[in-house]
Design a protein around this motif. Structure first.
Motif, PDB file in Angstrom:
ATOM      1  N   VAL A   1       0.813  -1.213   0.000  1.00 38.22           N
ATOM      2  CA  VAL A   1       0.000   0.000   0.000  1.00 38.22           C
ATOM      3  C   VAL A   1       0.849   1.267   0.000  1.00 38.22           C
ATOM      4  O   VAL A   1       0.330   2.365  -0.220  1.00 38.22           O
ATOM      5  CB  VAL A   1      -0.958   0.013   1.207  1.00 38.22           C
ATOM      6  CG1 VAL A   1      -1.883  -1.192   1.152  1.00 38.22           C
ATOM      7  CG2 VAL A   1      -0.175   0.013   2.531  1.00 38.22           C
ATOM      8  N   GLY A   2       2.149   1.111   0.258  1.00 35.45           N
ATOM      9  CA  GLY A   2       3.004   2.294   0.268  1.00 35.45           C
ATOM     10  C   GLY A   2       3.726   2.527  -1.052  1.00 35.45           C
ATOM     11  O   GLY A   2       4.532   3.450  -1.161  1.00 35.45           O
ATOM     12  N   SER A   3       3.468   1.695  -2.060  1.00 32.91           N
ATOM     13  CA  SER A   3       4.174   1.834  -3.339  1.00 32.91           C
ATOM     14  C   SER A   3       3.606   3.001  -4.138  1.00 32.91           C
ATOM     15  O   SER A   3       2.616   3.638  -3.754  1.00 32.91           O
ATOM     16  CB  SER A   3       4.053   0.532  -4.128  1.00 32.91           C
ATOM     17  OG  SER A   3       2.713   0.340  -4.551  1.00 32.91           O
ATOM     18  N   LEU A   4       4.236   3.250  -5.314  1.00 29.20           N
ATOM     19  CA  LEU A   4       3.803   4.337  -6.192  1.00 29.20           C
ATOM     20  C   LEU A   4       2.514   3.999  -6.916  1.00 29.20           C
ATOM     21  O   LEU A   4       1.906   4.879  -7.532  1.00 29.20           O
ATOM     22  CB  LEU A   4       4.902   4.635  -7.232  1.00 29.20           C
ATOM     23  CG  LEU A   4       6.251   5.113  -6.660  1.00 29.20           C
ATOM     24  CD1 LEU A   4       7.260   5.224  -7.793  1.00 29.20           C
ATOM     25  CD2 LEU A   4       6.069   6.451  -5.973  1.00 29.20           C
ATOM     26  N   TRP A   5       2.132   2.753  -6.903  1.00 32.25           N
ATOM     27  CA  TRP A   5       0.984   2.304  -7.705  1.00 32.25           C
ATOM     28  C   TRP A   5      -0.276   2.207  -6.845  1.00 32.25           C
ATOM     29  O   TRP A   5      -0.217   2.213  -5.616  1.00 32.25           O
ATOM     30  CB  TRP A   5       1.304   0.940  -8.337  1.00 32.25           C
ATOM     31  CG  TRP A   5       2.765   0.749  -8.680  1.00 32.25           C
ATOM     32  CD1 TRP A   5       3.589  -0.176  -8.172  1.00 32.25           C
ATOM     33  CD2 TRP A   5       3.543   1.519  -9.602  1.00 32.25           C
ATOM     34  NE1 TRP A   5       4.844  -0.066  -8.694  1.00 32.25           N
ATOM     35  CE2 TRP A   5       4.854   0.987  -9.603  1.00 32.25           C
ATOM     36  CE3 TRP A   5       3.277   2.622 -10.431  1.00 32.25           C
ATOM     37  CZ2 TRP A   5       5.875   1.494 -10.373  1.00 32.25           C
ATOM     38  CZ3 TRP A   5       4.287   3.118 -11.203  1.00 32.25           C
ATOM     39  CH2 TRP A   5       5.575   2.566 -11.190  1.00 32.25           C
ATOM     40  N   ARG A   6      -1.406   2.083  -7.495  1.00 31.05           N
ATOM     41  CA  ARG A   6      -2.711   1.934  -6.796  1.00 31.05           C
ATOM     42  C   ARG A   6      -2.925   0.465  -6.463  1.00 31.05           C
ATOM     43  O   ARG A   6      -3.732  -0.226  -7.060  1.00 31.05           O
ATOM     44  CB  ARG A   6      -3.853   2.458  -7.654  1.00 31.05           C
ATOM     45  CG  ARG A   6      -3.806   3.956  -7.858  1.00 31.05           C
ATOM     46  CD  ARG A   6      -4.995   4.468  -8.659  1.00 31.05           C
ATOM     47  NE  ARG A   6      -6.260   4.345  -7.927  1.00 31.05           N
ATOM     48  CZ  ARG A   6      -7.249   3.518  -8.253  1.00 31.05           C
ATOM     49  NH1 ARG A   6      -7.122   2.739  -9.305  1.00 31.05           N
ATOM     50  NH2 ARG A   6      -8.358   3.481  -7.550  1.00 31.05           N
TER      51      ARG A   6
END
Length: 1902
Positions: free
Chosen positions: A626-631
């Motif tokens: 959930v902390g990545s650049l993606w949704r």
């Protein structure tokens, strides 16, 4: 090759020669590369462009070139060099201009006349006359003035003076406008500006046309910069002084009307570029005159100014108006216009409308007009280099200027109204080569032609295609380039089809950025989902209705929808998206917006994969998801990372941080372990309970599960069951099961990661790095003090049970806990000594030395004295460092440490206070560069541990260890020489040596080192000379080597550069090889210091295979390269010598040595690295004296008696050769007992054996025929044998002595040969001697003209010149040769003479002569092939064979001078040296030292060498400026005649002088001077001559009793002796032939003799002896049997062997390039053999031998006087004949056999001839395998040789003699010419008749 051909002088008729050149150029490989044309060794002057076809013409020195627009050469013309002088008008006869010489013809003016299709070319020669050539073929001359008048002198005749011009097209004709500066004394009559006609009867004449009349040329020396024209006017830009009275130079521009043929319209005005210097270059652009001016204080910079043409014309019209109407006065009354150039015309006052009425002036208008007011402009641009060329171009509405500077750089400048700037610079010409003012733009405007002195370059005006993308295109700032969006390339504006539409063509001066994608929506997509992406592209160009854009995601293509500035594209489906790279959660593809296949704009687009995201971080999968650049969202129950809106139905979702619309999102909302609830420190071996905080448990509510704790212990993963204790709604505690841990620990503390799982696989995130720390009290706490000093949180205690140790408190029983630690233990004290002053830090090592620094602060004493500890260096329990207190000298005692109230720890070692004393120093001086090894002597020097030494302010690096009585250190560099005090610091205590300071001296200097070569074995003595060498401590000669194998072998040993020594041990030897840190080997030898100026070094040995990188001298700290010390001569290592064992049977077999014999040892490379003086040869304990050392032989003279074996090795002495370190044992030597009968050479034994056989046969025959006399015959035979044995014994010692003497004398030969140069004949003398052998020194003497014969001679010269031209007809020449050879009374001598005359007459046309030779050789081969082909070229019977001989003599002259001449001359000198060392009979000519048995002096003649002191004036030796008489030693023999003495003295006094320049021996007398008044003239015959029985003996030095060392002098003869040599000398033509020796003469019945009396057997009146007894008596009267003396021939042959080998090697070697003529000839013979089907290799071998080796080289060997300026005596000639015969035998195909009937001369070289045969065969084979000699290469070489013979009178005399032969057979030749139909068409017979009429001064009837 091309350059050599182009440099040929202009000798042939123009059209024919140019055609040959053109053909040659077409056959040559192209000299141009892409966009460049150059010709080696040719300087270019001018460049013009033909406007129609774009053809280029280059004017160069001695050439004109015609080039295509692509710079491919189309034609060439040769224009020089020519015989000329700038001080002479054009001439035909050299007598009219005696100072004329061969002069290069630089092109001064080159113009194109388009109307007439003509090229106007003017050179500097012939006073600058011009010629017209065809534009289609520059080699075709359309007009050339035969006898130009001074009105046709056009260009300046000096290359540095500029000439400019214009072709002015007028109705009906073209005119030439020429402007030039003043050049030479003959140019004063040529005006600076003239109008000349191009057509008519006298082209280039200025008669009747306008001239700029100048009153005084010296005041108006204009220097022209350029000439330009527009539709109405011609402009000339130049520099000159402002006016007659002014010395300041100014810049000017002059203008004349194009139709003004009288220059009435001439007006000039000054030009000024504000603040700048003079104009250097100019160009007339449309509406503007551009000028480059010198700038800067040193005029080394430049400025560009622009003068509008309207302003320029306005200024000129103003000056013209003022001079026409106001007398030159301006409105202010000042003079603003005048008439210049010192003419009588003046400004006048005409009607005001005069300027309009006479726009181009008229007869009555003033001229030439000069305006006074300068036209001024501001600089547009400043440059750092002077500008030499300017050009400009208007394109696409912009003006571009091109500037060429003096350093070969081309600058492109954008000129506009707002700014002028250089936007591109490039190096075109070679650096430092100025760009020529002829800077041309081609007809299309796309290319620029740039000329420098070395090359022509074709440059793109705008190199738009070289910019690959839009960014570089716009950054280039090229005003002609822009980015065509829809074409996707950088183009000119006209090349972009839609450039007129907006947003289609981007120009860097308007558009600052390229088309780009501003934004993407969305910026990325999941790879599993296909969707739309919106691109924002500002300024997108508009397309037509049927055109479209499309998007490319990598390889996937989709149609784009354009909505204003937005473009919508569809992403590819998931299966067409490439996989993610390893370790990545996404893939990024290029996204391109495209038009057709052109990328309009581009960016990148990412496709992500949520499944791959969670794998990136195992410890926190939810937080990572959930902390990545993606949704990406996290599904906690299933532990999946998913894309989309939420998790599967029924499962709660942890939302991505990218979901801005949801409040509860991101990593903080994940179920996770926050941290430890229990202590982080966990003791080993004790059961511990672990607890952890957990939060965000609401995702699992209602879902029961088991929990586990996991610890990642070393080597295993430990699982502990756990349970959840909920402490609140959303958080709780995880309790792990209690556990004891027992890991294997090497460190005190071990961090162990820990995490929690729900079930066994569903891992909960760790909020951060989470671990517990396991610790063991026993690790790192070895004693009680360490344990008690441990951190209190560890709860460690010291347990004193069975094995005392440090443990975790609960693990130690209470009754075993020790509160107090044991007494301190002291193990080591360093150092054990110190100075009485104290202040020394000592180190105490042990255990239980306190738990803190406070425990030991006042607890230490040393030898009873307190010691102050250092807190920063204290280590708990283990180390104390304290500073001792002062104490009396000699105080000693232990060290004590008392901790608190415990008993003190006492050391077993004792510390001593001692006082160090410095006593002396050695050495007491050294170089200021440092590196000197100093030894400081003293007492108690091993005091303290930190000892440092200083010399002055510089540290002296101590070499460990320090000894009690000596410190060794190495000095550092010092800035200045001088004295310095030596200081030693013991801790903080100093001791100085004040009594003997150290003295720094100046650095040593090396000035010489020799020799510079050595064998790889090393050991050669190198003498090094210099200054101050005795100050060096350890001089080394070192070499750095690169050798991997040796480095590896030495690597195991690991020698240190400065090895540690032991006290009292000897110093380490610096010699040998060590490995450096760089990986190189360093091999060194220690040099001995002989004196302050001499070092003696031995060369270091170098391992085989190692490559020497650097050889240098290491003088302490100084390193001096060997090359620097030896004056630039680098040191060279040669391979070790190889010697052949003495015995042919091997090393173990003894070599039998006859006493008195000289030992000859064979080998290879013997003298490459050593001299004979350095070689030591031992036979046992005796020495064999080395007499001679050559490359392959060592000669030494052994002891007379057999020496003893060395060191008792064996029974026989060993033969050992020592060359430096190289020691070669060649086997034992066994001395033979002294024989009673001397041995003969093999040849003599064969002769005696054959003689004995003949005698035995005769005896047998007599026995059969005369039985009754058999006993008497047998007695006679035995008596002869006994006599032979006795005589053989009598001469054996003499033979050995002769051989030893010869070998000893060989040692001096090399230095004598090097002392004098090689006196080669000049080429003309060499050629005439080769062409006309036997004709003396002047074979062609021009006839002297009698009075009144001038007219006849002129007519005859004209006829001979026509004959020379007629010889250029191949048909005539071949017919002449064939006709002459068909005549029966045309002798062989006539054939050779005519062939040599033809060789001389055609010497300047060697290509043509070679063509004739090929044809005649082809005819000769056809003639012989049907008979016996092996006989071809065997003799010189035909003219072609003599022509071939002469042709080879011409072609091989350079090879003789450069290669073969030196060994041939050294052979001749060696022969002469050896002959002169022995007696020579002046009457019979026989000599003791010879190779020819017919010239061998067989009698024993006693002689003694003498050294006379000759008085010589310095000029005789070539020393000028000193009149003092010098004394020079001269070596002679006491039995030499006086003439022989004079000859030897002349040879030694005039050693370096050619023979022809020496005085004649017959013009000098020899005078013996003794005392003050004793002068005696010596001569061969005088009143003191001894006459006995009608025999008169010639006087010798022995006759006059001249002692050794007597003073003699050569004086001119006072009487005129009518000798042959004098008569020869008076002719002025030295013959080069031998002067005959004295012959036997009868002077009243008296006969002359010198050493032996000539035999009288030749007289027929003598009665023949018939009986054996009478013959026996006669032989008994002889001194010796002649065959015994043949050993002298072998000795002489062996002595000369090296020089014979060197000569043959030079002739037959292909190591150097074979002369091209030899390769060309052999290739032609191969062609002939192939043409006629001759496959027999023997025939071809014979042809090549007959054509080259026997025809040329044998002649050169036999007659060195044909090559060198020397005198060859009869003896030397006889020896050379033997060597030449050996060469002939080596060339024969048949096997070389010798037998009893073979001549002695052939027996001499019987062993060497097979080896020479192999050399000949290899020579032929190597030439056959080499690359073929091309026709072009041969012609180029011949063209260079053609100019060698330049004697015009001799060539004319050769033609005259040739005509005499033609005259003898005139009718036959005429008939042959008239019968040939081709000759009839060419009227060859008629031309010959005309020649005959001119030569014989008759009137022809034709």
């Amino acid at each position: 090759m091309l350059t050599d051909f182009l440099q040929a002088p202009v000798m042939a008729p123009w059209p024919l020669f140019s055609l040959h050149l053109l053909l040659l150029f077409l056959l040559l490989p192209p000299l141009t590369r892409a966009h460049r044309f150059s010709v080696h060794n040719t300087s270019f002057n001018h460049l013009v462009l033909e406007p129609g076809q774009g053809t280029l013409y280059v004017g160069a020195v001695n050439h004109l070139f015609q080039l295509s627009p692509e710079l491919k050469m189309e034609a060439v013309a040769v224009t020089g060099p020519v015989i000329d002088s700038p001080d002479c008008v054009p001439f035909h006869d050299l007598a009219e201009c005696p100072q004329a010489q061969l002069t290069d013809n630089a092109n001064q003016l080159l113009l194109v006349s388009s109307r007439a299709q003509e090229l106007v070319a003017c050179g500097q020669v012939r006073q600058g006359v011009c010629e017209k050539r065809s534009l289609g073929d520059v080699a075709q001359v359309l007009y050339q003035a035969e006898d130009p008048g001074d009105g046709q002198f056009v260009a300046a005749n000096t290359p540095g003076v500029t000439t400019v011009g214009l072709v002015v097209p007028l109705p009906g004709r073209d005119l030439l406008l020429v402007a030039r500066g003043l050049a030479g004394k003959l140019s004063a009559g040529v005006p600076p500006l003239t109008v000349r006609q191009l057509a008519g009867p006298q082209p280039f004449s200025s008669e009747g046309l306008g001239r700029l009349v100048v009153g005084d040329f010296s005041d108006y020396n204009n220097s022209y910069v350029g000439a330009f024209s527009d539709t109405h006017f011609a402009y000339f830009v130049f520099r000159r002084r402002g006016a007659r009275a002014q010395a300041e130079y100014r810049s000017y521009v002059a203008r004349v009307c194009l139709g003004d043929v009288n220059l009435y319209s001439y007006v000039e005005v000054p030009l000024a570029c504000h603040g700048q210097g003079l104009i250097q270059a100019a160009f007339l652009a449309p509406d503007t005159l551009l000028g480059a001016f010198a700038a800067g204080t040193s005029q080394a910079q430049a400025a560009l100014c622009a003068f509008p043409l309207a302003d320029l014309d306005k200024s000129m019209e103003q000056a013209r108006r003022l001079c026409y109407t106001t007398g030159g006065q301006g409105p202010s009354g000042m003079e603003e216009a005048t008439v210049e150039y010192g003419v009588t015309s003046r400004c006048i006052t005409l009607p005001p409308d005069s300027p309009e009425s006479y726009p181009c002036g008229d007869e009555h208008t003033p001229s030439p007009i000069a305006g006074r007011r300068p036209l001024e402009a501001q600089p547009l641009l400043q440059l750092g280099q002077p500008i030499s060329a300017v050009a400009a171009l208007q394109a696409d509405g912009h003006t571009i200027a091109f500037l060429g500077d003096t350093q070969g750089q081309l600058h492109k400048v954008f000129l506009n109204s707002s700014q002028s700037q250089i936007y591109h610079s490039q190096q075109v010409g070679p650096p430092g080569s100025a760009i020529s003012p002829d800077l041309l733009v081609d007809n299309s405007g796309n290319h620029l032609y740039v000329l420098t002195a070395q090359q022509v370059d074709r440059i793109l005006v705008a190199a738009c295609p070289q910019f690959p993308n839009c960014t570089t295109c716009l950054q280039a700032r090229d005003p002609l380039c822009g980015w065509c969006i829809l074409q996707g390339r950088c183009t000119r504006r006209g090349e972009c089809g839609r450039a007129a539409q907006p947003n289609q063509w981007l120009w860097s001066y308007e558009d600052n950025y390229c088309l780009h994608i501003q934004s993407l929506l969305p910026a990325q997509r999941p790879r599993q989902e296909q969707g739309q992406v919106t691109l924002s592209v500002p300024r997108l160009p508009t397309l037509a209705m049927d055109e479209y854009f499309h998007c490319a995601f990598g390889d996937y293509d989709s149609l784009a929808q354009v909505e204003g500035p937005h473009v919508v594209c569809v992403t590819p489906p998931g299966d067409q998206v490439p996989p993610n790279p390893p370790g990545s959660d996404h893939v990024t593809l290029p996204l391109a917006l495209m038009f057709e296949d052109v990328v309009v704009a581009a960016t990148t687009f990412s496709f992500y994969d949520c499944t791959a995201v969670q794998a990136l971080e195992v410890a926190a999968p939810c937080r990572t998801c959930v902390g990545s650049l993606w949704r990406c969202h996290w599904c906690p129950q299933s532990s999946h990372c998913v894309y989309g809106e939420h998790c599967p139905e029924g499962e709660k979702t942890v939302y991505s941080a990218q979901e801005v619309d949801i409040q509860v999102r991101g990593p903080g909302t994940c179920p996770q372990v926050e941290g430890l609830a229990s202590p982080q420190l966990v003791p080993v071996g004790w059961e511990s309970h672990l607890a952890l905080h957990i939060q965000n448990l609401h995702y699992f509510r209602g879902l029961p599960a088991l929990y586990y704790c996991w610890l990642e212990l070393p080597g295993k993963l430990q699982k502990l069951p756990a349970f959840l204790e909920e402490t609140s709604k959303d958080s709780g505690l995880i309790h792990c099961q209690a556990q004891q841990f027992h890991p294997s620990m090497s460190q005190r503390e071990l961090p162990v990661p820990i995490y929690v799982t729900r079930g066994e696989s569903q891992r909960l995130d760790n909020a951060h790095d989470l671990h517990v720390t396991l610790y063991d009290c026993a690790v790192g706490h070895p004693d009680c003090s360490h344990c008690q000093a441990a951190n209190g949180s560890l709860s460690c205690l010291w347990c004193g049970d069975g094995q005392p140790s440090c443990r975790y408190g609960p693990l130690c029983p209470p009754d075993t806990v020790e509160q107090l630690c044991p007494t301190p233990t002291i193990d080591v004290i360093e150092p054990l000594t110190g100075p009485p002053e104290g202040g020394l830090a000592i180190t105490i090592l042990g255990s239980n030395l306190g738990q803190a620094f406070n425990d030991v602060q006042n607890a230490v004493t040393v030898a009873g004295q307190p010691c102050n500890p250092d807190a920063s260096l204290y280590r708990i329990s283990a180390r104390i460092v304290c500073v001792i207190s002062p104490a009396p000298n000699g105080t000693a005692g232990p060290v004590q440490v008392a901790i608190k109230s415990r008993p003190p720890g006492i050391s077993t070692q004792h510390f001593i206070y001692q006082d160090p004393v410095l006593l002396s120093l050695s050495p007491q001086w050294g170089p200021q560069s440092g590196g000197t090894q100093l030894t400081i002597h003293g007492q108690y020097l091993q005091t303290g541990g930190n000892i440092r030494a200083f010399v002055g302010d510089q540290p002296c690096l101590i070499q460990e260890p320090v000894c009690p009585e000596a410190i060794i250190c190495h000095t550092m560099p010092q800035a200045e020489p001088g004295e310095a005090v030596v200081l030693v610091v013991f801790g903080h205590v100093e001791r100085k040596l004040l009594t003997t300071p150290f003295r720094y001296t100046t650095n040593p200097q090396l000035v010489a080192a020799e020799p510079s070569v050595s064998f790889r074995g090393g050991g050669r003595l190198i003498r090094v000379r210099g200054i101050g060498l005795d100050v060096v401590w350890q001089p080394l000669l070192s070499v750095w080597l690169e050798d991997e194998d040796q480095v590896k072998a030495l690597g195991g040993q690991g020698q240190d550069v400065n090895p540690r020594r032991n006290c009292g041990a000897p110093a380490a030897d610096p010699q040998g090889c060590i490995q450096l840190e760089s990986g190189l080997l360093q091999c060194s030898t220690l040099c001995s210091v002989n004196s302050s100026s001499l070092l003696l070094c031995r060369s270091p040995a170098v391992p085989d295979g190692a490559i020497p990188k650097r050889v240098f001298f290491a003088l302490d700290n100084m390193q001096v390269d060997f090359a620097s010390a030896s004056g630039g001569q680098g040191f060279l290592y040669q391979p070790n010598p190889r010697l052949v064992p003495l015995s042919h049977e091997g090393l173990t077999h003894p070599y039998r040595l006859k006493p008195g014999h000289v030992l000859d040892v064979e080998g290879e490379g013997l003298n490459l690295g050593i001299s004979k003086e350095e070689v030591r040869v031992h036979i046992g304990d005796g020495e064999c004296l080395v007499k001679t050392l050559t490359l392959t032989h060592l000669y030494c003279e052994p002891p007379h008696h057999a020496p003893q074996p060395a060191n008792g090795s064996g029974t026989l002495p060993q033969f050992v050769v020592q060359m430096g370190n190289v020691r070669l044992a060649l086997g034992p030597v066994q001395y033979e007992a002294e024989p009673t009968m001397a041995t003969f050479p093999v040849e003599a034994q064969v002769g005696l054996g054959l003689g004995a056989t003949v005698l035995i046969a005769a005896v047998l025959l007599l026995t059969l025929m005369y039985r009754h006399k058999s006993k008497q015959a047998l007695r006679d035979y035995q008596k002869v044998l006994v006599q032979l044995e006795n005589l053989e014994t009598g001469v054996g010692d003499q033979c050995r002595k002769e051989f030893t003497d010869l070998m000893t004398e060989m040692t001096d030969l090399t230095s004598d040969l090097e002392a004098s140069g090689i006196p080669f004949l000049d080429y003309r003398t060499y050629a005439e001697r080769a062409f006309f052998p036997g004709h003396g020194g002047c074979p062609l003497q021009p006839e002297l003209e009698g009075p009144g014969e001038e007219d006849r001679c002129a007519t005859m010269h004209q006829g001979l010149t026509q004959l020379s031209n007629l010889l250029n007809s191949k048909l005539f020449l071949l017919t002449l040769i064939h006709t002459l050879e068909e005549q029966p009374n045309f002798s062989q001598r006539d054939r050779c003479h005519v062939a040599s005359l033809l060789s001389l007459a055609l010497h300047s046309k060697l290509e043509y002569l070679t063509d004739i030779l090929r044809t005649l050789l082809g005819d000769l081969a056809a003639h012989y092939v049907h008979r016996n082909p092996k006989l071809m070229l065997r003799r010189t019977e035909t003219m072609v064979e003599k022509l071939l001989t002469n042709w080879l003599s011409i072609c091989l002259y350079d090879f003789l001078k450069e290669v073969a001449g030196e060994p041939l001359y050294m052979l001749f000198r060696a022969i002469k040296y050896q002959v002169d060392k022995g007696p020579v009979d002046a009457v019979t000519g026989k000599a003791k030292r010879t190779l020819n048995d017919s010239h061998l002096l067989r009698e024993d003649v006693e002689f003694r060498p003498l050294t006379l002191m000759a008085l010589v004036r310095p000029e005789s030796c070539g020393v000028a400026g000193n009149s003092e008489v010098q004394r020079m030693p001269a070596r002679v023999l006491d039995i030499d005649t006086i003439t022989q003495v004079k000859e030897k003295m002349l040879d030694q006094v005039y050693k370096g002088t050619p023979f022809s320049q020496r005085p004649s021996v017959h013009s000098l007398d020899l005078e013996w001077r003794s005392g003050l008044a004793g002068h005696l003239t010596l001569s061969d015959e005088d009143l003191t001559s001894v006459t006995q029985n009608h025999w008169k003996r010639l006087n010798t030095l022995q006759h006059y009793k001249v002692p050794d060392g007597a003073t003699v002098v050569l004086i001119p003869q006072l009487h005129n002796g009518d000798t042959v040599s004098q008569r020869l000398g008076q002719t002025g033509c030295p013959s080069g032939e031998n002067i005959p020796m004295l012959e036997d003469g009868d002077e009243g019945g008296v006969r002359l003799w010198h050493l032996v009396k000539a035999t009288e057997e030749s007289e027929g009146a003598k009665v023949r002896h018939s009986s054996l007894r009478e013959r026996e008596r006669e032989r008994a009267g002889a001194k010796a049997i002649p065959e015994i003396y043949l050993t002298r021939l072998l000795s002489m042959k062996r002595t000369l062997q090296k020089f014979v080998d060197d000569t043959f090697q030079a002739i037959l070697s292909v190591n150097r390039p074979v002369p091209i003529a030899v390769k060309y000839l052999f290739d032609f013979l191969d062609e002939l053999a192939e043409k006629h089907g001759i496959e027999d290799p023997e025939t071809l071998h014979i042809w090549k031998t007959n054509s080259l080796l026997l025809r040329f080289w044998v002649n050169a060997l036999k007659n060195p006087q044909l090559i060198f300026d020397v005198r060859v005596s009869d003896n030397e000639d006889a020896i050379l004949a033997v060597i030449a015969q050996t060469f002939i035998d080596s060339c024969m195909v048949s096997e070389h056999k010798v037998g009893r009937d073979s001549p002695v001369n052939k027996l001499l070289y019987a062993r060497e001839i097979p080896r020479y045969k192999q050399m000949v065969e290899k020579y032929y084979a190597d030439i056959h395998q080499s690359s073929p000699a091309s026709y072009q290469e041969m012609n180029s070489a011949l063209a260079e040789l053609s100019g060698n013979y330049t004697s015009a009178p001799h060539c004319l005399e050769a033609l005259r003699e040739l005509y005499n032969h033609i005259h003898r057979y005139y009718d036959q030749i005429i008939s042959a010419l008239e019968e040939d139909p081709v000759a009839q068409k060419m009227q060859l017979a008629c031309r010959l008749q005309q020649i005959a009429a001119l030569v014989e001064n008759k009137v022809t009837d034709l």
